[in-house]
Design a protein around this motif. Structure first.
Motif, PDB file in Angstrom:
ATOM      1  N   LEU A 182     -35.528  10.627  27.250  1.00 19.83           N
ATOM      2  CA  LEU A 182     -34.092  10.671  26.999  1.00 19.83           C
ATOM      3  C   LEU A 182     -33.632   9.416  26.280  1.00 19.83           C
ATOM      4  N   CYS A 183     -32.757   9.589  25.295  1.00 18.31           N
ATOM      5  CA  CYS A 183     -32.181   8.465  24.568  1.00 18.31           C
ATOM      6  C   CYS A 183     -30.710   8.331  24.933  1.00 18.31           C
ATOM      7  N   LEU A 184     -30.293   7.109  25.224  1.00 14.10           N
ATOM      8  CA  LEU A 184     -28.895   6.830  25.513  1.00 14.10           C
ATOM      9  C   LEU A 184     -28.363   5.937  24.389  1.00 14.10           C
ATOM     10  N   PRO A 185     -27.313   6.379  23.661  1.00 14.58           N
ATOM     11  CA  PRO A 185     -26.848   5.659  22.475  1.00 14.58           C
ATOM     12  C   PRO A 185     -26.210   4.309  22.783  1.00 14.58           C
ATOM     13  N   VAL A 186     -26.872   3.235  22.364  1.00 14.28           N
ATOM     14  CA  VAL A 186     -26.349   1.879  22.506  1.00 14.28           C
ATOM     15  C   VAL A 186     -26.520   1.206  21.154  1.00 14.28           C
ATOM     16  N   SER A 187     -25.445   1.117  20.382  1.00  9.99           N
ATOM     17  CA  SER A 187     -25.544   0.600  19.027  1.00  9.99           C
ATOM     18  C   SER A 187     -24.166   0.236  18.495  1.00  9.99           C
ATOM     19  N   ILE A 188     -24.068  -0.881  17.763  1.00  5.07           N
ATOM     20  CA  ILE A 188     -22.790  -1.240  17.147  1.00  5.07           C
ATOM     21  C   ILE A 188     -22.530  -0.400  15.902  1.00  5.07           C
ATOM     22  N   ASP A 189     -23.568   0.253  15.377  1.00  3.99           N
ATOM     23  CA  ASP A 189     -23.416   1.037  14.145  1.00  3.99           C
ATOM     24  C   ASP A 189     -22.738   2.383  14.380  1.00  3.99           C
ATOM     25  N   ASN A 190     -22.824   2.897  15.606  1.00  3.21           N
ATOM     26  CA  ASN A 190     -22.195   4.183  15.940  1.00  3.21           C
ATOM     27  C   ASN A 190     -22.623   5.288  14.972  1.00  3.21           C
ATOM     28  N   ASN A 191     -23.917   5.373  14.727  1.00  3.95           N
ATOM     29  CA  ASN A 191     -24.432   6.324  13.739  1.00  3.95           C
ATOM     30  C   ASN A 191     -25.502   7.247  14.317  1.00  3.95           C
ATOM     31  N   LEU A 192     -25.424   7.512  15.612  1.00  6.14           N
ATOM     32  CA  LEU A 192     -26.494   8.253  16.276  1.00  6.14           C
ATOM     33  C   LEU A 192     -26.149   9.727  16.446  1.00  6.14           C
ATOM     34  N   PRO A 193     -27.124  10.601  16.269  1.00 11.61           N
ATOM     35  CA  PRO A 193     -26.866  12.035  16.401  1.00 11.61           C
ATOM     36  C   PRO A 193     -26.552  12.433  17.839  1.00 11.61           C
ATOM     37  N   GLY A 194     -25.678  13.414  17.976  1.00  9.72           N
ATOM     38  CA  GLY A 194     -25.349  13.947  19.296  1.00  9.72           C
ATOM     39  C   GLY A 194     -24.383  13.100  20.089  1.00  9.72           C
ATOM     40  N   SER A 195     -23.783  12.070  19.462  1.00 11.78           N
ATOM     41  CA  SER A 195     -22.862  11.203  20.180  1.00 11.78           C
ATOM     42  C   SER A 195     -21.709  10.817  19.259  1.00 11.78           C
ATOM     43  N   ASP A 196     -20.484  10.963  19.774  1.00 13.34           N
ATOM     44  CA  ASP A 196     -19.318  10.572  18.986  1.00 13.34           C
ATOM     45  C   ASP A 196     -19.088   9.066  19.011  1.00 13.34           C
ATOM     46  N   PHE A 197     -19.519   8.412  20.093  1.00 14.40           N
ATOM     47  CA  PHE A 197     -19.232   6.995  20.248  1.00 14.40           C
ATOM     48  C   PHE A 197     -20.349   6.338  21.036  1.00 14.40           C
ATOM     49  N   SER A 198     -20.974   5.343  20.445  1.00 13.13           N
ATOM     50  CA  SER A 198     -22.088   4.650  21.094  1.00 13.13           C
ATOM     51  C   SER A 198     -21.585   3.504  21.962  1.00 13.13           C
ATOM     52  N   VAL A 199     -22.322   3.212  23.014  1.00 13.72           N
ATOM     53  CA  VAL A 199     -22.048   2.019  23.809  1.00 13.72           C
ATOM     54  C   VAL A 199     -22.205   0.798  22.897  1.00 13.72           C
ATOM     55  N   GLY A 200     -21.233  -0.081  22.889  1.00 14.84           N
ATOM     56  CA  GLY A 200     -21.297  -1.289  22.076  1.00 14.84           C
ATOM     57  C   GLY A 200     -20.456  -1.253  20.823  1.00 14.84           C
ATOM     58  N   ALA A 201     -20.139  -0.059  20.325  1.00 11.64           N
ATOM     59  CA  ALA A 201     -19.390   0.045  19.071  1.00 11.64           C
ATOM     60  C   ALA A 201     -17.962  -0.482  19.207  1.00 11.64           C
ATOM     61  N   ASP A 202     -17.320  -0.173  20.307  1.00  7.21           N
ATOM     62  CA  ASP A 202     -15.930  -0.597  20.482  1.00  7.21           C
ATOM     63  C   ASP A 202     -15.812  -2.121  20.550  1.00  7.21           C
ATOM     64  N   THR A 203     -16.710  -2.744  21.296  1.00  9.56           N
ATOM     65  CA  THR A 203     -16.686  -4.201  21.388  1.00  9.56           C
ATOM     66  C   THR A 203     -16.933  -4.831  20.019  1.00  9.56           C
ATOM     67  N   ALA A 204     -17.881  -4.264  19.248  1.00  7.61           N
ATOM     68  CA  ALA A 204     -18.158  -4.802  17.929  1.00  7.61           C
ATOM     69  C   ALA A 204     -16.931  -4.728  17.028  1.00  7.61           C
ATOM     70  N   LEU A 205     -16.235  -3.606  17.045  1.00  9.71           N
ATOM     71  CA  LEU A 205     -15.053  -3.432  16.201  1.00  9.71           C
ATOM     72  C   LEU A 205     -13.918  -4.361  16.620  1.00  9.71           C
ATOM     73  N   ASN A 206     -13.765  -4.565  17.903  1.00 13.51           N
ATOM     74  CA  ASN A 206     -12.685  -5.422  18.375  1.00 13.51           C
ATOM     75  C   ASN A 206     -13.004  -6.902  18.250  1.00 13.51           C
ATOM     76  N   THR A 207     -14.264  -7.226  17.954  1.00 16.45           N
ATOM     77  CA  THR A 207     -14.638  -8.619  17.770  1.00 16.45           C
ATOM     78  C   THR A 207     -14.446  -9.066  16.316  1.00 16.45           C
ATOM     79  N   ILE A 208     -14.458  -8.113  15.402  1.00 15.77           N
ATOM     80  CA  ILE A 208     -14.298  -8.435  13.981  1.00 15.77           C
ATOM     81  C   ILE A 208     -12.919  -9.052  13.727  1.00 15.77           C
TER      82      ILE A 208
END
Length: 208
Positions: A182-208
């Motif tokens: 099983l794969c659990l999406p954890v990525s700042i890129d938010n580009n993974l299949p089967g997932s609308d939002f990856s763990v880590g993407a929101d923090t990355a966007l709010n840090t910019i």
């Protein structure tokens, strides 16, 4: 914040048997059910799905990271370890991603093994974008088989998904890979299949 979805996971929440109706969301209109974030219910379902071949009894599950480090990666590992333990399974952690798996660097984790992980950055288990060779895939299969792993959870980004797919493709050649992966999406890129939002993407966007 999505990548903080596992904050404050307590033993009272983790006792899934006592909260079965809540965690499976049998009555989505129930006030108690709405009090638990849907993301926490989803992770509990992931941990239930790992030993799908034989759902009853104690299983040996492994968790690892892959790809680039991302915010929330340590929190995901912490939650996965404690959810697995709470359900009565044995949990192994893989150090240094797929390189570590090929080298057999699996370590038995206990409840206290992940104390204090939630607020820390990076990937405490170790992670990398290393691409596997055929020999390394065979070594990964051998390590999983030697350690009696019944299911593998991989938290990570695109390269982690790619590596998991390579393992899945080789499962007919290697008995150690004939387990739930099983794969659990954890990525700042938010580009993974089967997932609308990856763990880590929101923090990355709010840090910019």
């Amino acid at each position: 914040v999505y990548d903080r979805m596992f904050d404050g996971v307590s033993p009272s929440f983790l006792s899934l048997r006592r909260h079965e109706d809540v965690m499976t969301d049998k009555d989505p209109t129930d006030t108690q059910a709405r009090a638990y974030p849907a993301s926490e219910r989803r992770l509990s379902n992931v941990m239930r799905a790992l030993p799908e071949a034989e759902p009853h009894g104690r299983r040996r599950l492994a968790v690892m990271c892959g790809g680039a480090p991302a915010p929330g990666m340590n929190t995901v590992v912490r939650a996965a370890v404690r959810l697995g333990l709470e359900q009565g399974h044995e949990v192994l952690a893989v150090r240094n991603s797929f390189i570590g798996l090929a080298e057999g660097r699996l370590e038995k984790f206990h409840w206290g093994s992940v104390d204090g992980w939630e607020p820390q950055g990076g990937a405490l288990l170790g992670t990398n974008r290393h691409m596997r060779s055929a020999g390394e895939i065979a070594a990964c299969a051998g390590a999983l088989h030697a350690n009696g792993v019944d299911g593998l959870l991989i938290a990570g980004g695109w390269s982690a998904y790619d590596a998991a797919y390579a393992l899945w493709q080789a499962r007919e050649k290697h008995a150690g890979l004939a387990i739930p992966l099983l794969c659990l999406p954890v990525s700042i890129d938010n580009n993974l299949p089967g997932s609308d939002f990856s763990v880590g993407a929101d923090t990355a966007l709010n840090t910019i």
